[in-house]
Design an enzyme around this catalytic site. Structure first.
Site, PDB file in Angstrom:
ATOM      1  N   ASP A  77      27.879 -84.643  82.462  1.00 21.14           N
ATOM      2  CA  ASP A  77      29.265 -84.170  82.528  1.00 21.14           C
ATOM      3  C   ASP A  77      29.914 -84.417  81.176  1.00 21.14           C
ATOM      4  OD1 ASP A  77      31.171 -83.546  85.236  1.00 21.14           O
ATOM      5  OD2 ASP A  77      32.249 -84.008  83.387  1.00 21.14           O
ATOM      6  N   ASP A 133      28.494 -81.152  76.665  1.00 17.11           N
ATOM      7  CA  ASP A 133      28.875 -79.810  77.096  1.00 17.11           C
ATOM      8  C   ASP A 133      27.603 -79.080  77.516  1.00 17.11           C
ATOM      9  OD1 ASP A 133      29.610 -77.151  77.283  1.00 17.11           O
ATOM     10  OD2 ASP A 133      30.709 -77.114  75.383  1.00 17.11           O
ATOM     11  N   VAL A 134      27.570 -78.590  78.754  1.00 11.48           N
ATOM     12  CA  VAL A 134      26.342 -77.947  79.244  1.00 11.48           C
ATOM     13  C   VAL A 134      26.017 -76.667  78.494  1.00 11.48           C
ATOM     14  CG1 VAL A 134      26.437 -78.944  81.559  1.00 11.48           C
ATOM     15  CG2 VAL A 134      27.595 -76.748  81.098  1.00 11.48           C
ATOM     16  N   ASN A 177      25.273 -77.612  88.891  1.00  7.52           N
ATOM     17  CA  ASN A 177      26.584 -77.569  89.541  1.00  7.52           C
ATOM     18  C   ASN A 177      27.750 -77.363  88.581  1.00  7.52           C
ATOM     19  OD1 ASN A 177      28.681 -78.363  91.692  1.00  7.52           O
ATOM     20  ND2 ASN A 177      28.920 -80.003  90.187  1.00  7.52           N
ATOM     21  N   TYR A 222      35.216 -65.163  87.297  1.00  6.50           N
ATOM     22  CA  TYR A 222      34.616 -66.212  88.132  1.00  6.50           C
ATOM     23  C   TYR A 222      33.605 -65.607  89.103  1.00  6.50           C
ATOM     24  CZ  TYR A 222      34.321 -70.265  91.240  1.00  6.50           C
ATOM     25  OH  TYR A 222      33.859 -71.327  91.982  1.00  6.50           O
ATOM     26  N   LYS A 267      29.498 -66.206  89.229  1.00  3.33           N
ATOM     27  CA  LYS A 267      28.858 -66.797  90.400  1.00  3.33           C
ATOM     28  C   LYS A 267      27.845 -65.853  91.033  1.00  3.33           C
ATOM     29  CE  LYS A 267      30.849 -70.833  90.346  1.00  3.33           C
ATOM     30  NZ  LYS A 267      30.058 -72.081  90.183  1.00  3.33           N
ATOM     31  N   THR A 283      38.472 -79.804  96.194  1.00  2.69           N
ATOM     32  CA  THR A 283      38.019 -80.474  94.979  1.00  2.69           C
ATOM     33  C   THR A 283      39.120 -80.411  93.925  1.00  2.69           C
ATOM     34  OG1 THR A 283      37.104 -78.513  93.884  1.00  2.69           O
ATOM     35  CG2 THR A 283      35.667 -79.680  95.460  1.00  2.69           C
TER      36      THR A 283
END
Length: 264
Positions: free
Chosen positions: A44, A70-71, A97, A160, A164, A195
């Site tokens: 993360d 940072d992914v 995730n 978004y 996805k 969340t």
């Protein structure tokens, strides 16, 4: 010395989780730890939240490796691969995730915002899954966290929803590529989940102002769905753990929708 063979057995073994510091990622880390994971590799950008999660997870027999990056940055993934190989020889499970939210009508959405959302949600997922597939031992499993927005159209979710939807196909292709080694890859498509990600969206903050609390806002937003409630992060985590477990050993390439009936 790293182990050449899987330590998984009936336990989750060595598990990678991205976006681990909060929400579904943190809940999944806790669920995997409770299920007897040997080690968790937590990724993360939020170093303080990662440290807090690490402290809450500590128990005898559980190793935790924190990787704050940072992914979407490719370099750190090579470092993570090296670290996992050296310490454990590979992974048994992975949960892709990490993601960001965002909303805006197509006619008003800037290219910068479009690219920001797709960069994290697709580029970051690709780099995460690529590293995971390289590290997963034969018979391992991965879950890619998508969204019900991958299949249900709503105004304002172009970037978004597109990101996805891309994750579902990414997981399907990975499932086919991993099958010769017995590696399973599935996606999970949550609907509304309580969340912290919601607080990033202006419309949600506006509703909170009128309702007086986040919980009242979640309740109001969920009222129109068949089950009339949003899921807790822990519920999604339990379903992820199921998909990683031997109980799901014949499931691969599936897209599990868990949305309280939202997409019906």
């Amino acid at each position: 010395m790293p182990e050449a063979e899987s330590s998984k057995g009936t336990s989750p073994g060595v598990c990678l989780i991205t976006g681990a510091a909060s929400g579904i990622g943190a809940a999944t880390a806790r669920s995997l730890a409770a299920a007897g994971a040997r080690a968790l590799v937590l990724v993360d950008q939020n170093e303080a939240a990662l440290d807090a999660l690490d402290r809450s997870l500590r128990r005898p027999g559980l190793e935790v490796l924190l990787h704050c990056h940072d992914v979407t940055a490719e370099g750190p993934w090579s470092d993570l691969e090296d670290a996992v190989r050296q310490r454990w020889g590979g992974l048994d499970n992975a949960v892709v995730n990490a993601g960001v939210s965002g909303n805006g009508l197509i006619t008003e959405l800037s290219l910068e915002d479009w690219r920001r959302i797709l960069s994290v949600n697709l580029d970051g997922a690709f780099l995460s899954l690529r590293a995971a597939m390289r590290l997963l031992r034969d018979g391992g499993a991965a879950v890619v966290v998508s969204s019900a927005s991958a299949t249900r159209a709503e105004p304002g979710i172009a970037a978004y929803g597109a990101s996805k939807a891309g994750l579902v196909q990414l997981a399907r292709v990975a499932a086919k590529e991993g099958a010769p080694r017995g590696v399973r890859v599935n996606s999970i498509l949550p609907g509304g989940v309580e969340t912290p990600m919601w607080s990033d969206m202006a419309f949600f903050r506006d509703i909170v102002t009128s309702t007086g609390s986040e919980q009242a806002t979640f309740d109001q937003m969920a009222a129109g769905t068949p089950l009339g409630r949003f899921a807790k992060a822990e519920e999604i985590a339990d379903q992820i753990v199921f998909l990683l477990s031997p109980a799901a050993r014949s499931i691969t390439g599936a897209a599990l929708t868990v949305d309280g009936g939202y997409t019906l």
